[in-house]
Design an enzyme around this catalytic site. Structure first.
Site, PDB file in Angstrom:
ATOM      1  N   ASP A  88      -1.272  -5.718  -0.856  1.00 30.05           N
ATOM      2  CA  ASP A  88      -2.508  -5.481  -1.382  1.00 30.05           C
ATOM      3  C   ASP A  88      -3.169  -6.829  -2.201  1.00 30.05           C
ATOM      4  O   ASP A  88      -2.720  -6.924  -3.311  1.00 30.05           O
ATOM      5  CB  ASP A  88      -2.981  -4.186  -2.136  1.00 30.05           C
ATOM      6  CG  ASP A  88      -4.555  -4.012  -2.147  1.00 30.05           C
ATOM      7  OD1 ASP A  88      -5.159  -3.877  -1.317  1.00 30.05           O
ATOM      8  OD2 ASP A  88      -4.791  -3.998  -3.241  1.00 30.05           O
ATOM      9  N   GLU A 138      -2.724  -9.676   2.268  1.00 32.85           N
ATOM     10  CA  GLU A 138      -3.980  -9.562   2.442  1.00 32.85           C
ATOM     11  C   GLU A 138      -4.844 -10.634   1.675  1.00 32.85           C
ATOM     12  O   GLU A 138      -4.698 -10.646   0.568  1.00 32.85           O
ATOM     13  CB  GLU A 138      -4.724  -8.045   1.993  1.00 32.85           C
ATOM     14  CG  GLU A 138      -6.246  -8.113   2.192  1.00 32.85           C
ATOM     15  CD  GLU A 138      -6.837  -7.066   1.331  1.00 32.85           C
ATOM     16  OE1 GLU A 138      -7.764  -6.679   1.494  1.00 32.85           O
ATOM     17  OE2 GLU A 138      -6.375  -6.828   0.136  1.00 32.85           O
TER      18      GLU A 138
HETATM   19  C1  BGC Z   1      -7.827  -3.012  -0.102  1.00 34.58           C
HETATM   20  C2  BGC Z   1      -9.338  -2.229  -0.692  1.00 34.58           C
HETATM   21  C3  BGC Z   1      -9.034  -1.690  -1.964  1.00 34.58           C
HETATM   22  C4  BGC Z   1      -8.834  -3.313  -3.151  1.00 34.58           C
HETATM   23  C5  BGC Z   1      -8.385  -2.600  -4.267  1.00 34.58           C
HETATM   24  C6  BGC Z   1      -7.853  -4.044  -1.081  1.00 34.58           C
HETATM   25  O1  BGC Z   1      -8.361  -5.250  -0.592  1.00 34.58           O
HETATM   26  O2  BGC Z   1      -7.938  -3.291   1.089  1.00 34.58           O
HETATM   27  O3  BGC Z   1      -9.282  -1.258   0.148  1.00 34.58           O
HETATM   28  O4  BGC Z   1     -10.270  -1.259  -2.328  1.00 34.58           O
HETATM   29  O5  BGC Z   1      -7.682  -3.681  -2.450  1.00 34.58           O
HETATM   30  O6  BGC Z   1      -7.131  -2.152  -4.313  1.00 34.58           O
END
Ligand code: BGC
Length: 587
Positions: free
Chosen positions: A202, A271
């Site tokens: 994440d 990500e």
């Molecule tokens: C996740 C989101 C989340 C955020 C904070 C991200 O990029 O995909 O859904 O709200 O991180 O953890």
């Protein structure tokens, strides 16, 4: 021949457990529900599953606010069910990737409770603490992505501010502190020992920040918008260079990769969506062999009509920056909304895209080089649930959607439960009708049972294409040469020594023509993919939003040799028998 790891070209099916299948009637999905639907997932033809967070959480942010990284939230299941899920997933030849949230915790995590209690406890430096300015205001101008306001929250017990990039209840962990890193590695190892096949990491571009806490500069008028953020979000007024997106965050992945490398065949998927240029930054995360294996960006998470030019420019940039692979296409997920609604739903003239477009989109996505994430429900062509028509304002769950309503649509629209059975009261998702988010009425006609019965449905197109893809060496491991075609056709050739596959997509509502030149003949239509095109001699006719795949003469062979037919994979030989019988599939 170079070994191709399973993840390099994997199709990864993303599941939000709360919205997949509820087996205990509480209106929220769970791990048992995923187990029940493993056959559905395997039959789809994907290679892996990615589960969004399953850990103990107060659920302020769909589980991205964790109180215990070592346990499963009781609403979702427990470690025994998880173990069963791992085994049954593997038994079907699928891999299981779990989300890991290492940048922050919930403010109810015991680490934070201790950290906030004083300036000198054992965990005092586990989070990012800073003194106020002389006037008592926050240390700098950094903004949170979710509330459109300061990224700092006051803690009276310490008389200091703590940093949060998302919600106030998601305090930022201090990645400068080696104890924090050790704790993260320990937790990562725990999940690897449970048998998972990897992690979706994440937001790693938020791990580190400018140690001097310098202000973000304001974005000059007229300069390009950053990627992955709604222009109405106040955060977009700043340039992202000090609060996050620091090069140090890439280096921070080294110890993680070292750990993961001890578990052969496991993968890390980073990500990298919210930044100035997400293709460039995400590619940095997969350079060499010390950081992530794969990364996804927001290049195709756009909210606009998809043109041949947009696809060509995007693929060209991805090919350039991901010269050694590592790109994972992301076209819809729990943060960005449904593919069907975001890829505009309308062409440049304001006409809604016909159903054919979404079949073509599936064909295009399975053919592009690299890995691909497919978000639950996008295989059904679900549209974005609307607020207030489908989700009443007082039932908005997404904190970001709540804080910035009605300026930004929020994320609930893509998080509604999966419709499994059109006629069942809870659409087969739950035995109750008041599920945690309502299911839009319009989703009933797109339910899995309806689409399974219809050979021309989008679900069946995805199934056909995903299975067909597995038998095309050129798609599984071939190079990709983008064709320089004017107008509305987006095209490329995927190639291995065994196979040379022409892939064409007409991204306009008008019929388009493509002349197969000598270097492309003789060719064999890959009818197994369900073409939306016809061939007459050398001339291909692609209907509006049609697509074509054809096996070409491999370049290494003389043009008059025994043709591409001899070099096809087994399954294709039967296709080659029907070569030049140019039947379009009917939709
Ligand atoms: C996740 C989101 C989340 C955020 C904070 C991200 O990029 O995909 O859904 O709200 O991180 O953890």
């Amino acid at each position: 021949m170079q070994t191709v790891e399973w993840w390099q070209n994997a199709v990864i099916y993303q599941i939000v457990p709360w919205s997949f299948l509820d087996t205990d009637g509480d209106g929220r999905g769970n791990l048992d529900g995923i187990i029940d639907k493993l056959d559905y997932i395997a039959a789809l033809g994907v290679d892996a599953i990615w589960l969004t967070p399953i850990y103990e959480s107060p659920m302020d942010d769909l589980g991205y606010d964790i109180t215990d990284m070592l346990d499963i939230d009781p609403v979702i299941g427990d470690l025994n069910v998880f173990d069963k899920l791992v085994k049954l997933t593997h038994a079907r030849g699928l891999k299981l990737v779990v989300d890991q949230v290492w940048g922050h915790t919930s403010d109810r995590h015991f680490w934070f409770l201790e950290s906030r209690s004083s300036r000198d406890n054992d965990k005092a430096d586990w989070y990012v603490w800073a003194d106020p300015k002389a006037d008592g205001s926050p240390p700098n101008n950094w903004l949170s992505a979710f509330n459109g306001d300061t990224a700092w929250a006051w803690e009276p017990q310490r008389e200091q501010y703590y940093l949060f990039h998302f919600l106030k209840s998601q305090p930022k962990l201090n990645w400068e502190n080696p104890d924090v890193l050790d704790a993260i590695l320990e937790r990562a190892e725990f999940w690897l020992d449970q048998g998972v096949d990897g992690f979706r990491i994440d937001a790693p571009n938020f791990f580190l920040h400018d140690p001097e806490l310098r202000d973000e500069p304001m974005r000059p008028e007229g300069s390009p918008w950053p990627d992955g953020i709604d222009p109405k979000n106040p955060m977009a007024k700043q340039i992202f260079q000090n609060s996050f997106c620091r090069p140090e965050s890439i280096e921070a992945l080294r110890p993680i990769r070292k750990l993961v490398d001890r578990y052969p065949g496991t993968v890390t998927l980073a990500e990298v969506t919210l930044c100035e240029d997400s293709i460039i930054l995400s590619s940095e995360y997969v350079k060499g062999t010390h950081y992530a294996h794969l990364a996804y960006n927001s290049a195709l998470l756009v909210d606009q009509p998809i043109s041949a030019k947009l696809m060509k420019d995007t693929l060209t940039r991805v090919q350039r920056y991901f010269a050694n692979g590592g790109n994972c296409w992301m076209v819809g997920n729990h943060d960005y909304g449904r593919l069907r609604s975001r890829w505009a739903g309308h062409d440049q003239d304001g006409n809604p895209y016909p159903e054919t477009f979404y079949h073509q989109a599936a064909a295009m996505l399975v053919a592009m080089p690299g890995a691909l994430c497919l978000y639950q429900g996008d295989e059904l062509g679900l549209s974005e649930a609307r607020i207030p028509e489908d989700i009443p304002v007082d039932q908005i769950q997404d904190p970001f959607g709540k804080a910035l309503y009605p300026d930004v649509p929020g994320r609930d629209g893509s998080r509604t439960p999966m419709p499994w059975q059109s006629a069942a009261p809870g659409v087969g998702f739950s035995s109750r009708e008041d599920t945690w988010l309502p299911v839009p009425e319009s989703h009933r006609s797109r339910a899995v049972d309806v689409q399974t019965e219809d050979p021309g449905s989008l679900l069946n197109t995805w199934r056909r294409l995903l299975h067909w893809r597995k038998n095309q060496p050129a798609l599984m491991q071939g190079s990709c040469r983008i064709l320089d075609i004017e107008d509305s056709i987006f095209g490329f050739i995927r190639e291995t020594q065994q196979q040379r596959l022409l892939c064409l997509f007409n991204l306009s509502p008008e019929t388009a023509y493509f002349n197969l030149d000598e270097s492309m003949l003789p060719g064999v239509d890959a009818v197994g993919a369900g073409l939306l095109a016809k061939r007459n001699g050398n001339m291909l006719r692609l209907r509006g939003y049609g697509y074509y795949f054809g096996n070409l003469q491999p370049q290494s062979q003389p043009a008059n040799s025994s043709s591409a037919k001899d070099t096809l994979a087994d399954e294709d030989v039967s296709e080659s028998e029907s070569a030049f019988v140019k039947e379009e599939i009917s939709l």
